[in-house]
Motif scaffolding. Structure first.
Motif, PDB file in Angstrom:
ATOM      1  N   LEU A  46      63.944  57.920  38.753  1.00  0.00           N
ATOM      2  CA  LEU A  46      62.609  57.444  39.130  1.00  0.00           C
ATOM      3  C   LEU A  46      61.829  56.905  37.940  1.00  0.00           C
ATOM      4  O   LEU A  46      60.748  56.332  38.109  1.00  0.00           O
ATOM      5  N   HIS A  49      60.408  53.247  37.744  1.00  0.00           N
ATOM      6  CA  HIS A  49      59.137  52.875  38.363  1.00  0.00           C
ATOM      7  C   HIS A  49      58.010  53.362  37.446  1.00  0.00           C
ATOM      8  O   HIS A  49      57.693  54.550  37.414  1.00  0.00           O
ATOM      9  N   VAL A  52      55.111  55.728  38.686  1.00  0.00           N
ATOM     10  CA  VAL A  52      55.407  57.012  39.329  1.00  0.00           C
ATOM     11  C   VAL A  52      55.206  58.158  38.331  1.00  0.00           C
ATOM     12  O   VAL A  52      55.706  58.110  37.206  1.00  0.00           O
ATOM     13  N   LYS A 232      66.869  57.133  46.820  1.00  0.00           N
ATOM     14  CA  LYS A 232      66.654  55.943  47.646  1.00  0.00           C
ATOM     15  C   LYS A 232      65.665  56.218  48.773  1.00  0.00           C
ATOM     16  O   LYS A 232      64.829  55.366  49.097  1.00  0.00           O
ATOM     17  N   GLU A 235      62.167  56.350  47.324  1.00  0.00           N
ATOM     18  CA  GLU A 235      61.694  54.998  47.023  1.00  0.00           C
ATOM     19  C   GLU A 235      61.272  54.264  48.288  1.00  0.00           C
ATOM     20  O   GLU A 235      60.241  53.586  48.318  1.00  0.00           O
ATOM     21  N   LYS A 236      62.056  54.425  49.352  1.00  0.00           N
ATOM     22  CA  LYS A 236      61.721  53.742  50.602  1.00  0.00           C
ATOM     23  C   LYS A 236      60.452  54.297  51.205  1.00  0.00           C
ATOM     24  O   LYS A 236      59.585  53.541  51.659  1.00  0.00           O
ATOM     25  N   LEU A 240      58.496  51.705  47.165  1.00  0.00           N
ATOM     26  CA  LEU A 240      58.825  51.263  45.805  1.00  0.00           C
ATOM     27  C   LEU A 240      59.944  50.223  45.874  1.00  0.00           C
ATOM     28  O   LEU A 240      60.869  50.361  46.656  1.00  0.00           O
TER      29      LEU A 240
END
Length: 241
Positions: A46, A49, A52, A232, A235-236, A240
């Motif tokens: 992560l 990003h 985050v 994943k 993120e979804k 993101l």
């Protein structure tokens, strides 16, 4: 509290000061399973990003897997040193201020701070306690005080859990009953929501375990979903890229 003569904010006050910092907040938790050792992999993934920020809750049993017992087992200190981690919390951080009216409360502030709570791994013990409303540690306190309607904090953040347990535990009828509560009574569905917001009527999402050889050498379903797949999903759900 003070350190070298300087005032040091309590854990709860530190969280409170970051609630409106403009970043995306991932509250990542682990309960008692060997899969706890996957935490640094998820946290590091992560890092791509830049917006985050992560805070971590460890149960007492989860922390036992983070004592550097082997090359694959990191330490609690190494988690806290990762650049996108703003805090690692355990039960003893919960009540460091006197219980007076107006004092900061860590589990309440963590709820207010979080745009999503991800419990990975979720042990059979924590699953059972959670479904039956028990709140005898920091993680369960946070789950129990979750704003399930969005009317308190102005946002409907979801909780994602990734169960991890022995195959016999996963196949036990009690586990099936408890998972039904999470999916059918509390379930949020699988559509992405803004900053973790629940898309369905509920607030919970279950990431089912996978089949493999477990740490105990049993072969079957029960292992936590691959850490990269959990990332994943995070993120979804947070939108993101």
């Amino acid at each position: 509290m003070s350190q070298a003569g300087l005032s040091v904010p309590s854990p709860a006050a530190s969280v409170a000061s970051a609630i409106n910092d403009g970043h995306i907040h991932v509250l990542l938790a682990a309960s008692g399973s060997i899969a706890t050792i996957k935490l640094p992999l998820m946290i590091s993934a992560l890092q791509r990003h830049s917006n985050v920020r992560i805070r971590v809750i460890l149960t007492k049993t989860a922390a036992k897997f983070l004592a550097g017992q082997s090359p694959e087992q990191p330490t609690v200190e190494s988690l806290a040193a990762l650049p996108n981690v703003e805090g690692v919390y355990q039960d003893e951080d919960e009540w460091v201020e006197s219980g007076v009216r107006g004092a900061q409360i860590l589990h309440i502030n963590l709820r207010r701070w979080a745009h999503i709570l991800v419990i990975a791994p979720l042990s059979a013990n924590t699953l059972a306690k959670m479904v039956h409303g028990m709140s005898d540690n920091l993680l369960l306190d946070t789950v129990r005080c979750w704003d399930t309607t969005g009317q308190i904090d102005g946002k409907r953040a979801r909780i994602i859990v990734a169960p991890s347990m022995n195959t016999a535990m996963w196949l036990h009828p009690l586990t099936a009953q408890q998972i039904r509560v999470l999916e059918e009574d509390w379930g949020a569905g699988n559509d992405a929501g803004e900053q973790g917001g629940a898309a369905g009527p509920g607030w919970f999402e279950v990431l089912k375990p996978i089949e493999k050889r477990l740490a105990c050498n049993d072969v079957g379903v029960g292992a936590m979903m691959e850490w990269s797949e959990i990332v994943k999903v995070i993120e979804k759900r947070l939108g993101l890229s």
